[in-house]
Design a protein around this motif. Structure first.
Motif, PDB file in Angstrom:
ATOM      1  N   ILE A  22       0.867  -1.151  -0.068  1.00 16.35           N
ATOM      2  CA  ILE A  22       0.103   0.088   0.165  1.00 16.35           C
ATOM      3  C   ILE A  22       0.837   1.179  -0.056  1.00 16.35           C
ATOM      4  O   ILE A  22       0.632   2.213  -0.806  1.00 16.35           O
ATOM      5  CB  ILE A  22      -0.860   0.149   1.185  1.00 16.35           C
ATOM      6  N   SER A  23       1.952   1.325   0.588  1.00 13.49           N
ATOM      7  CA  SER A  23       2.653   2.411   0.940  1.00 13.49           C
ATOM      8  C   SER A  23       3.645   2.561  -0.479  1.00 13.49           C
ATOM      9  O   SER A  23       3.755   3.850  -0.817  1.00 13.49           O
ATOM     10  CB  SER A  23       3.834   2.227   2.075  1.00 13.49           C
ATOM     11  N   SER A  24       3.913   1.569  -1.209  1.00 14.60           N
ATOM     12  CA  SER A  24       4.577   1.807  -2.366  1.00 14.60           C
ATOM     13  C   SER A  24       3.702   2.154  -3.404  1.00 14.60           C
ATOM     14  O   SER A  24       4.133   3.003  -4.129  1.00 14.60           O
ATOM     15  CB  SER A  24       5.035   0.295  -2.882  1.00 14.60           C
ATOM     16  N   PHE A  25       2.295   1.752  -3.522  1.00 11.83           N
ATOM     17  CA  PHE A  25       1.268   2.161  -4.273  1.00 11.83           C
ATOM     18  C   PHE A  25       1.145   3.751  -4.109  1.00 11.83           C
ATOM     19  O   PHE A  25       1.350   4.473  -5.200  1.00 11.83           O
ATOM     20  CB  PHE A  25       0.077   1.568  -4.311  1.00 11.83           C
ATOM     21  N   SER A  26       0.915   4.187  -2.671  1.00 11.28           N
ATOM     22  CA  SER A  26       0.877   5.622  -2.457  1.00 11.28           C
ATOM     23  C   SER A  26       2.036   6.482  -2.906  1.00 11.28           C
ATOM     24  O   SER A  26       1.785   7.806  -3.579  1.00 11.28           O
ATOM     25  CB  SER A  26       0.805   5.709  -0.944  1.00 11.28           C
ATOM     26  N   LYS A  27       3.164   5.982  -2.800  1.00  3.07           N
ATOM     27  CA  LYS A  27       4.431   6.715  -3.214  1.00  3.07           C
ATOM     28  C   LYS A  27       4.615   6.949  -4.595  1.00  3.07           C
ATOM     29  O   LYS A  27       4.904   7.838  -5.210  1.00  3.07           O
ATOM     30  CB  LYS A  27       5.749   5.926  -2.546  1.00  3.07           C
ATOM     31  N   ALA A  28       4.085   5.925  -5.342  1.00  2.00           N
ATOM     32  CA  ALA A  28       4.264   5.686  -6.818  1.00  2.00           C
ATOM     33  C   ALA A  28       3.038   6.762  -7.508  1.00  2.00           C
ATOM     34  O   ALA A  28       3.425   7.076  -8.757  1.00  2.00           O
ATOM     35  CB  ALA A  28       4.076   4.323  -7.359  1.00  2.00           C
ATOM     36  N   HIS A  29       2.168   7.129  -6.813  1.00  2.00           N
ATOM     37  CA  HIS A  29       1.053   7.694  -7.161  1.00  2.00           C
ATOM     38  C   HIS A  29       0.731   9.153  -6.498  1.00  2.00           C
ATOM     39  O   HIS A  29      -0.405   9.537  -6.565  1.00  2.00           O
ATOM     40  CB  HIS A  29      -0.247   6.784  -7.212  1.00  2.00           C
ATOM     41  N   GLY A  30       1.858   9.514  -5.849  1.00  2.00           N
ATOM     42  CA  GLY A  30       1.653  10.828  -5.147  1.00  2.00           C
ATOM     43  C   GLY A  30       0.601  11.081  -3.906  1.00  2.00           C
ATOM     44  O   GLY A  30       0.001  11.889  -3.798  1.00  2.00           O
ATOM     45  N   GLY A  31       0.519   9.711  -3.341  1.00  2.00           N
ATOM     46  CA  GLY A  31      -0.492   9.640  -2.141  1.00  2.00           C
ATOM     47  C   GLY A  31      -1.580   8.837  -2.644  1.00  2.00           C
ATOM     48  O   GLY A  31      -1.764   8.520  -4.007  1.00  2.00           O
ATOM     49  N   ALA A  32      -2.298   8.229  -1.591  1.00  2.00           N
ATOM     50  CA  ALA A  32      -3.389   7.510  -1.821  1.00  2.00           C
ATOM     51  C   ALA A  32      -4.371   7.422  -1.013  1.00  2.00           C
ATOM     52  O   ALA A  32      -4.185   7.664   0.517  1.00  2.00           O
ATOM     53  CB  ALA A  32      -3.090   5.954  -2.043  1.00  2.00           C
ATOM     54  N   GLU A  33      -5.785   6.863  -1.101  1.00  2.00           N
ATOM     55  CA  GLU A  33      -6.557   6.722  -0.257  1.00  2.00           C
ATOM     56  C   GLU A  33      -7.048   5.435  -0.503  1.00  2.00           C
ATOM     57  O   GLU A  33      -7.070   4.726  -1.704  1.00  2.00           O
ATOM     58  CB  GLU A  33      -7.869   7.937  -0.543  1.00  2.00           C
ATOM     59  N   GLY A  34      -7.979   4.901   0.353  1.00  2.00           N
ATOM     60  CA  GLY A  34      -8.753   3.351   0.378  1.00  2.00           C
ATOM     61  C   GLY A  34      -9.844   3.233   0.951  1.00  2.00           C
ATOM     62  O   GLY A  34     -10.329   3.959   1.554  1.00  2.00           O
ATOM     63  N   GLN A  35     -10.058   2.045   0.578  1.00  2.00           N
ATOM     64  CA  GLN A  35     -11.609   1.512   1.244  1.00  2.00           C
ATOM     65  C   GLN A  35     -11.599   0.122   1.403  1.00  2.00           C
ATOM     66  O   GLN A  35     -10.906  -0.824   0.577  1.00  2.00           O
ATOM     67  CB  GLN A  35     -12.777   1.948   0.289  1.00  2.00           C
ATOM     68  N   VAL A  36     -11.699  -0.473   2.500  1.00  2.00           N
ATOM     69  CA  VAL A  36     -11.647  -1.811   2.745  1.00  2.00           C
ATOM     70  C   VAL A  36     -13.233  -2.406   2.573  1.00  2.00           C
ATOM     71  O   VAL A  36     -14.055  -1.868   3.019  1.00  2.00           O
ATOM     72  CB  VAL A  36     -11.095  -2.214   4.028  1.00  2.00           C
ATOM     73  N   ALA A  37     -13.435  -3.402   1.897  1.00  2.00           N
ATOM     74  CA  ALA A  37     -14.762  -4.191   1.690  1.00  2.00           C
ATOM     75  C   ALA A  37     -14.566  -5.749   1.929  1.00  2.00           C
ATOM     76  O   ALA A  37     -13.716  -6.277   1.523  1.00  2.00           O
ATOM     77  CB  ALA A  37     -15.099  -3.794  -0.003  1.00  2.00           C
ATOM     78  N   TYR A  38     -15.729  -6.014   2.835  1.00  2.00           N
ATOM     79  CA  TYR A  38     -15.830  -7.479   3.110  1.00  2.00           C
ATOM     80  C   TYR A  38     -16.009  -8.340   1.920  1.00  2.00           C
ATOM     81  O   TYR A  38     -16.977  -7.983   1.117  1.00  2.00           O
ATOM     82  CB  TYR A  38     -16.859  -7.548   4.207  1.00  2.00           C
ATOM     83  N   LEU A  39     -15.397  -9.391   1.802  1.00  2.00           N
ATOM     84  CA  LEU A  39     -15.514 -10.359   0.580  1.00  2.00           C
ATOM     85  C   LEU A  39     -16.097 -11.380   1.090  1.00  2.00           C
ATOM     86  O   LEU A  39     -16.137 -12.405   0.387  1.00  2.00           O
ATOM     87  CB  LEU A  39     -14.154 -10.453  -0.162  1.00  2.00           C
ATOM     88  N   GLY A  40     -16.677 -11.741   2.320  1.00  2.00           N
ATOM     89  CA  GLY A  40     -17.128 -13.083   2.911  1.00  2.00           C
ATOM     90  C   GLY A  40     -15.980 -13.862   3.419  1.00  2.00           C
ATOM     91  O   GLY A  40     -15.080 -13.532   3.701  1.00  2.00           O
ATOM     92  N   GLU A  41     -16.134 -15.225   3.023  1.00  2.00           N
ATOM     93  CA  GLU A  41     -14.790 -15.896   3.359  1.00  2.00           C
ATOM     94  C   GLU A  41     -13.600 -15.889   2.817  1.00  2.00           C
ATOM     95  O   GLU A  41     -12.665 -16.379   3.266  1.00  2.00           O
ATOM     96  CB  GLU A  41     -15.440 -17.521   3.142  1.00  2.00           C
ATOM     97  N   ARG A  42     -13.756 -15.111   1.656  1.00  2.00           N
ATOM     98  CA  ARG A  42     -12.083 -14.954   0.990  1.00  2.00           C
ATOM     99  C   ARG A  42     -11.494 -13.962   1.628  1.00  2.00           C
ATOM    100  O   ARG A  42     -10.353 -13.657   1.208  1.00  2.00           O
ATOM    101  CB  ARG A  42     -12.712 -14.431  -0.385  1.00  2.00           C
ATOM    102  N   GLY A  43     -11.945 -12.867   2.392  1.00  2.00           N
ATOM    103  CA  GLY A  43     -11.423 -11.932   3.127  1.00  2.00           C
ATOM    104  C   GLY A  43     -11.912 -10.756   2.702  1.00  2.00           C
ATOM    105  O   GLY A  43     -13.121 -10.389   2.955  1.00  2.00           O
ATOM    106  N   ALA A  44     -11.142  -9.713   2.447  1.00  2.00           N
ATOM    107  CA  ALA A  44     -11.520  -8.326   2.478  1.00  2.00           C
ATOM    108  C   ALA A  44     -10.766  -7.686   1.166  1.00  2.00           C
ATOM    109  O   ALA A  44      -9.327  -8.020   0.783  1.00  2.00           O
ATOM    110  CB  ALA A  44     -11.213  -7.469   3.743  1.00  2.00           C
ATOM    111  N   ARG A  45     -11.325  -6.940   0.563  1.00  2.00           N
ATOM    112  CA  ARG A  45     -10.580  -6.243  -0.512  1.00  2.00           C
ATOM    113  C   ARG A  45     -10.267  -4.898  -0.183  1.00  2.00           C
ATOM    114  O   ARG A  45     -10.822  -3.881   0.288  1.00  2.00           O
ATOM    115  CB  ARG A  45     -11.392  -6.154  -1.897  1.00  2.00           C
TER     116      ARG A  45
END
Length: 110
Positions: A22-45
């Motif tokens: 996540i930090s690498s993505f943020s650095k490469a794109h001038g900063g970043a924001e995110g959202q965590v979504a529940y995927l059920g048994e598979r985890g979270a996106r």
């Protein structure tokens, strides 16, 4: 009485690896924001949107690990993917052609 929460070393390592991505993505794109979504048994996106409009996502094995990773990375998070946050995403021809293909039944085999 002391609070003795068990720390799963494997989960901590996974959260640390995701936070690094996540930090690498943020650095490469001038900063970043995110959202965590529940995927059920598979985890979270974890959906990431860079300040430049580029976006990406990661999948964590659990919502708890995803939340820890986002917290460790220090990015701003949103409760939902709508409004001003969603408007920051820049899409290109590829995304539009994929979305149109899905709407009309997907790609045709020749």
């Amino acid at each position: 009485m002391a609070d003795t929460q068990q720390v799963d070393p494997k989960a901590e390592r996974k959260a640390a690896r995701l936070a690094k991505q996540i930090s690498s993505f943020s650095k490469a794109h001038g900063g970043a924001e995110g959202q965590v979504a529940y995927l059920g048994e598979r985890g979270a996106r974890i959906v990431l949107v860079g300040e430049d409009g580029n976006w990406g996502d990661l999948v964590a094995p659990s919502h708890e690990i995803a939340e820890k990773a986002v917290e460790k990375s220090g990015i701003t998070t949103h409760e939902s993917f709508d409004g001003e946050f969603a408007a920051k995403v820049k899409t290109g021809r590829y995304e539009w052609s994929r979305m149109a293909g899905i709407q009309v039944g997907g790609p045709k085999n020749s």
